[in-house]
Scaffold this active site. Sequence first.
Site, PDB file in Angstrom:
ATOM      1  N   GLU A  91     -45.863 -19.751 -70.291  1.00  0.00           N
ATOM      2  CA  GLU A  91     -45.626 -18.831 -69.186  1.00  0.00           C
ATOM      3  C   GLU A  91     -45.810 -17.385 -69.635  1.00  0.00           C
ATOM      4  OE1 GLU A  91     -45.406 -19.828 -66.273  1.00  0.00           O
ATOM      5  OE2 GLU A  91     -44.990 -21.938 -66.565  1.00  0.00           O
TER       6      GLU A  91
ATOM      7  N   ASP B 268     -45.997 -22.768 -51.515  1.00  0.00           N
ATOM      8  CA  ASP B 268     -46.503 -21.404 -51.370  1.00  0.00           C
ATOM      9  C   ASP B 268     -47.953 -21.288 -51.813  1.00  0.00           C
ATOM     10  OD1 ASP B 268     -46.053 -21.750 -54.054  1.00  0.00           O
ATOM     11  OD2 ASP B 268     -45.132 -19.800 -54.389  1.00  0.00           O
TER      12      ASP B 268
ATOM     13  N   HIS C 281     -48.328 -11.369  -6.461  1.00  0.00           N
ATOM     14  CA  HIS C 281     -47.575 -10.303  -7.130  1.00  0.00           C
ATOM     15  C   HIS C 281     -46.103 -10.482  -6.837  1.00  0.00           C
ATOM     16  CE1 HIS C 281     -47.239  -8.261  -3.228  1.00  0.00           C
ATOM     17  NE2 HIS C 281     -48.533  -8.489  -3.080  1.00  0.00           N
TER      18      HIS C 281
ATOM     19  N   THR D  90     -38.569 -25.693 -62.215  1.00  0.00           N
ATOM     20  CA  THR D  90     -39.416 -26.687 -61.562  1.00  0.00           C
ATOM     21  C   THR D  90     -39.264 -28.086 -62.145  1.00  0.00           C
ATOM     22  OG1 THR D  90     -41.191 -25.819 -62.943  1.00  0.00           O
ATOM     23  CG2 THR D  90     -41.148 -25.128 -60.639  1.00  0.00           C
TER      24      THR D  90
ATOM     25  N   LYS E 168     -40.730 -19.509 -14.230  1.00  0.00           N
ATOM     26  CA  LYS E 168     -39.996 -20.342 -15.161  1.00  0.00           C
ATOM     27  C   LYS E 168     -39.599 -21.628 -14.438  1.00  0.00           C
ATOM     28  CE  LYS E 168     -35.868 -20.716 -18.059  1.00  0.00           C
ATOM     29  NZ  LYS E 168     -34.592 -20.088 -18.482  1.00  0.00           N
TER      30      LYS E 168
ATOM     31  N   GLY F 119     -49.098 -18.864 -65.744  1.00  0.00           N
ATOM     32  CA  GLY F 119     -49.046 -19.616 -66.980  1.00  0.00           C
ATOM     33  C   GLY F 119     -50.448 -19.800 -67.542  1.00  0.00           C
TER      34      GLY F 119
ATOM     35  N   ASN G  51     -52.708 -21.878 -65.144  1.00  0.00           N
ATOM     36  CA  ASN G  51     -52.100 -23.055 -64.532  1.00  0.00           C
ATOM     37  C   ASN G  51     -51.879 -22.807 -63.045  1.00  0.00           C
ATOM     38  OD1 ASN G  51     -50.563 -25.415 -64.061  1.00  0.00           O
ATOM     39  ND2 ASN G  51     -48.671 -24.318 -64.516  1.00  0.00           N
TER      40      ASN G  51
ATOM     41  N   ARG H  95     -43.175 -18.778 -18.308  1.00  0.00           N
ATOM     42  CA  ARG H  95     -42.144 -19.232 -19.229  1.00  0.00           C
ATOM     43  C   ARG H  95     -42.131 -20.761 -19.271  1.00  0.00           C
ATOM     44  NH1 ARG H  95     -36.978 -15.774 -17.485  1.00  0.00           N
ATOM     45  NH2 ARG H  95     -36.078 -16.845 -19.309  1.00  0.00           N
TER      46      ARG H  95
END
Length: 373
Positions: free
Chosen positions: A164, A113, A373, A89, A361, A150, A179, A343
């Site tokens: 760590e 993340d 239908h 990092t 579509k 950590g 951490n 679509r």
Amino acid sequence: PGDRVPDGSDERGVGRCRLGGPRGADDQGDQGGEQDRQPAHRHHVLRTARVVSPSTVTVVVGHKAETVREHLSTSPEVGFAVQEPQLGTAHALQQTEAVLAGRSGTVVLLSGDVPLLTPDTLRRLIATHRGADAAATVVTAAVERPYGYGRIVRADGRIARIVEERDASPAERQIRQINSAIYAFDLGPLFDALRGIAAQNAQGEFYLTDLIAIYRRRRLPVETLLIENSEEIRGINSRTELAEVSRLLRQQKNEELMAAGVTLVDPATTYIDPDVQIGPDTVIHPGVVIEGETHIGSACEIQAHVRITNSTLGDRVIVNNFCVLVGARVADEAAIGPFAHLRPESVLGEKAKVGNFVELKQTTLGPNAKANH
């Protein structure tokens, strides 16, 4: 990110988000690309960063870089720095030096993340950092099971260093304050100090956490921000954790919608992306998935097991069971399905009706038109 300032000022906020990487270890994980395929939080970290109006946002990419770039292509304010190879990092942050050269102000480091961080915590981090005139400020939390994170090591009550999990002694592993890998840095001393980090650890990588000890040796002030809700800094190391964090994000979105007057018959089986907008008095039945930048008006009814992606629905629209809408535009009081498929570039006029097993579509049905239908 930092507070927006007028052009010409020498005080600028600059932001950077790191995509991927496990919590508590500074190696590069493989979950970043997997995470970025999840609509629930693909842009969630950037959305949080925007609340403090950063003057720049830089995403450091390495593993699956092109996938990350593609997913963030709808965020024109984002710049990129490439980390190749991935050596930890600290090495990742060093890749932003060319982008930030000549600037001054506050750099906030976010992790791609960790999507549950709240805007309020981000504002508090910047306020704490600037109020203490700190060189670095670390977001921390106390948890019952700190394994994998950590640890915050203190001396005389002040943060002395971060160790760590792999490098911690048995005593240090008993520390419960962890951490978050979320920081604020004063830009002035940052890159010179980064060059002083060595890869003397079990991973053989350049740990950003070593910067804290370097700052303390140089007598630069380091602060911490202890947050009460440790869920905010919950990261993703596995597909199990990916599913758990996605569930929490969905729950947040569902609660926001219900507070705004939307009825979710079964929130546990309702999957709604963060950028979706739904008007009051709309009813969403079980098993519904609503994705992308879909806009749904007021007093609509979305029946069970419907999937709607990047579509716009007016008011009082009824979508019957088992329909799929992708890139469609539906005017007020139209009715769709059951078992219909709209679509991309399908357009339904006001009070138009599409019946069961109909597929459209690039088709326009005018007001009151019917395809039964």
